[in-house]
Design a protein around this motif. Structure first.
Motif, short mmCIF file in Angstrom:
data_model
loop_
_atom_site.label_atom_id
_atom_site.label_comp_id
_atom_site.label_asym_id
_atom_site.label_seq_id
_atom_site.Cartn_x
_atom_site.Cartn_y
_atom_site.Cartn_z
N SER A 295 -8.12 -4.11 -7.50
CA SER A 295 -7.80 -4.80 -6.25
C SER A 295 -8.94 -5.75 -5.87
O SER A 295 -8.72 -6.81 -5.31
CB SER A 295 -7.50 -3.80 -5.14
N LEU A 296 -10.20 -5.38 -6.22
CA LEU A 296 -11.33 -6.27 -5.97
C LEU A 296 -11.20 -7.55 -6.80
O LEU A 296 -11.39 -8.66 -6.30
CB LEU A 296 -12.65 -5.57 -6.31
N CYS B 245 -9.43 0.49 -7.48
CA CYS B 245 -10.32 -0.25 -6.58
C CYS B 245 -10.84 -1.50 -7.28
O CYS B 245 -10.83 -2.60 -6.72
CB CYS B 245 -11.49 0.61 -6.13
N ALA C 229 -8.76 6.22 -9.39
CA ALA C 229 -9.04 5.57 -8.10
C ALA C 229 -10.04 4.44 -8.28
O ALA C 229 -9.87 3.35 -7.73
CB ALA C 229 -9.55 6.60 -7.09
N ALA C 230 -11.09 4.70 -9.11
CA ALA C 230 -12.09 3.66 -9.35
C ALA C 230 -11.44 2.45 -10.03
O ALA C 230 -11.71 1.30 -9.67
CB ALA C 230 -13.22 4.21 -10.22
N THR D 208 -10.66 10.55 -9.90
CA THR D 208 -11.77 9.64 -9.60
C THR D 208 -11.71 8.40 -10.48
O THR D 208 -11.86 7.27 -9.99
CB THR D 208 -13.11 10.37 -9.83
N THR E 101 0.83 -1.20 0.00
CA THR E 101 0.00 0.00 0.00
C THR E 101 0.87 1.25 0.00
O THR E 101 0.61 2.20 -0.74
CB THR E 101 -0.91 0.00 1.24
#
Lengths: 274, 261
Positions: free
Chosen positions: B254-255, B251, B247-248, B244, A99
């Motif tokens: 990583s999901l 995310c 970042a989306a 945005t 991270t």
């Protein structure tokens, strides 16, 4: 088998000849051409006038000297800020490391010009930093369009480029070496100077090169954050090309910059060997 | 980790993220200023949505970035494979040096030299005719090949050779071993290289300014000239949109990874 191998090698070779060797050869060719009115604005000849002008005229020499100085100071600042940062990430608990590393790279994806734009807003005379300084009783300072703003911009932009290779190196050091040195009674600063620092030097050089080289040729940051006095070599080349439409002189500046960039590591190696 | 190191780390992250936080906050400012807060509003997002020049530049940049990254991935895969698998061959040192050169060439030199190449090529063979999206794409690809090569080579170096040998022992011709064994194993490196190339292209203003022509302004070129005229919250709104989206994307990534693991 042989045919496949030849093809796999031929494609990159052809690509590099067309998009690396040919462009650099053409730059050299235009550097010895004559400026002319027309499209394109040069006449192919064989003259050393442009190169001689660029190598001797104070305008270009000062620009080159200033660029090397700015790049060296920025690299040093990145190293002083980035070394402890890389070390701290390498020493962080394993579950945080990924991270923390991602957080170093993340600003890279928000757009370089966007971040420079943010700094313009922050550094302006009526910006937040000056408001803070006034509130602290220091008073407002001219920040934007100064050398200080330019250095902040360069360090901000290139810090991740130094931290990443340095982290890669530091994370692979064997912790047993430090334990052994500490067991033998070395104080922490000595463990750092005798064990960690020498073993991390390849990462230091790689990181410094990744900051220094682009900083020498930097155009956008001095243009947007530095003042008119910050005439770095990238800006001079840009000006010759876009404002003066003097392609042979712009090409000569490029050749000079290339020669200096090739010479700096060679001189450094010689100096270090001594 | 000592307390001093941890404190320094926090300070460095604050330095890296303060400007981005500032951008996001002031993109919602009602006034024209990026320094004085005059109430929250979405007006700069509305202005952004109606700024046709900016939208066109974004679409052009996305196209250039996608095509140049794909081109770089094709050439970089071959170069990275050759360096990782061919052992010693004639000209290996020269090839390695030439592939690394774009990594250490200042942008102004890359930009100028690529432009001069295109000018000379047009005079000699008539292609590429004029400057525009095509020339910017080629110039970006020429820089990105170095990055793709580096990533692919790092992934292949010293790994998976046993799998390739097993395939060949089972009479797979070399191209089949490459297509069915090596290539699928290279996919993560290819994706990383492609993404890196895409980002570099989306971020570049210097090389694009040299190699572009009238009517083909990329997003960074438009933002750069707007910045020279003065910073407005509209650019901050654009930056917030980019943050945005990135970042989306992260995310989602990583999901997907957590799901796969």
């Amino acid at each position: 088998m042989r045919a496949g191998r030849t093809f796999v090698l031929a494609v990159p070779w052809a690509w590099l000849l067309l998009f690396l060797a040919a462009p650099l050869a053409i730059v050299t060719l235009i550097a010895v051409a004559e400026p002319a009115d027309g499209v394109p604005p040069y006449r192919l000849t064989w003259t050393l006038d442009n190169l001689r002008l660029v190598a001797t005229d104070p305008l270009y020499r000062n620009a080159l000297g200033l660029s090397l100085k700015v790049a060296a100071v920025s690299t040093l600042a990145c190293l002083l800020a980035g070394y402890p940062m890389a070390l701290a990430i390498a020493r962080a608990p394993a579950r945080w490391r990924e991270t923390l590393l991602l957080a170093v790279m993340l600003p890279f994806w928000t757009g370089f010009l966007m971040r420079i734009n943010a700094w313009i807003g922050l550094l302006r005379d009526d910006g937040w930093i000056n408001t803070l300084l006034a509130w602290l009783g220091i008073g407002r300072l001219p920040l934007l369009y100064t050398d200080a703003a330019m250095y902040v911009g360069i360090v901000y932009t290139y810090l991740p480029f130094l931290v990443l290779p340095l982290y890669a190196r530091l994370s692979r050091l064997d912790p047993e070496l430090e334990h052994a040195a500490a067991d033998l009674g070395a104080p922490p600063w000595r463990v750092f100077l005798r064990i960690i620092l020498p073993l991390s030097l390849p990462g230091v050089w790689a990181g410094c090169a990744l900051v220094f080289i682009p900083a020498v040729g930097e155009y956008v940051i001095p243009e947007l954050l530095g003042g008119p006095q910050a005439q770095l070599v990238g800006r001079v080349l840009w000006g010759e090309f876009f404002q003066n439409r003097d392609w042979p002189t712009a090409a000569s500046v490029a050749v000079l910059l290339l020669v200096v960039l090739l010479a700096v590591p060679a001189l450094l190696v010689r100096a270090l060997r001594r | 980790m000592s307390r001093a190191l941890a404190g320094w780390l926090v300070a460095c992250y604050a330095f890296l993220y303060a400007p981005i936080g500032f951008l996001i906050v002031f993109s919602f400012n009602d006034g024209r200023m990026v320094t004085v807060w005059s109430g929250a509003s979405m007006r700069w997002y509305v202005a952004l949505a109606h700024d046709q020049a900016l939208i066109d530049a974004t679409l052009l940049s996305l196209r250039i970035a996608a095509v140049s990254a794909t081109l770089a991935a094709l050439v970089g895969t071959l170069a990275g494979y050759a360096l990782a698998r061919f052992g010693r061959f004639r000209g290996r040192g020269a090839l390695e040096a030439a592939l690394a050169a774009p990594l250490v060439l200042p942008e102004v030199i890359t930009g100028l030299s690529m432009l001069l190449l295109f000018v000379v090529l047009e005079q000699l063979v008539g292609w590429p005719a004029g400057r525009g999206a095509t020339t910017v794409t080629l110039a970006h690809a020429s820089v990105s090949v170095a990055y793709v090569t580096m990533v692919v080579r790092a992934r292949l170096a010293g790994s998976f050779t046993t799998l390739e040998e097993a395939a060949m022992d089972l009479y797979a011709p070399p191209w089949q071993a490459f297509a069915f064994i090596t290539l699928p194993l290279m996919v993560p490196a290819l994706a990383a290289g492609w993404l890196l190339s895409f980002t570099l292209s989306m971020d570049d203003v210097v090389v694009a300014s040299f190699t572009s022509g009238p009517g083909a302004s990329t997003l960074p070129m438009v933002v750069f000239s707007a910045t020279r005229l003065g910073v407005t919250p509209e650019i901050y709104a654009l930056a917030t949109v980019i943050v945005t989206v990135v970042a989306a994307g992260l995310c989602a990534l990583s999901l997907v990874r957590r799901h796969a693991a």
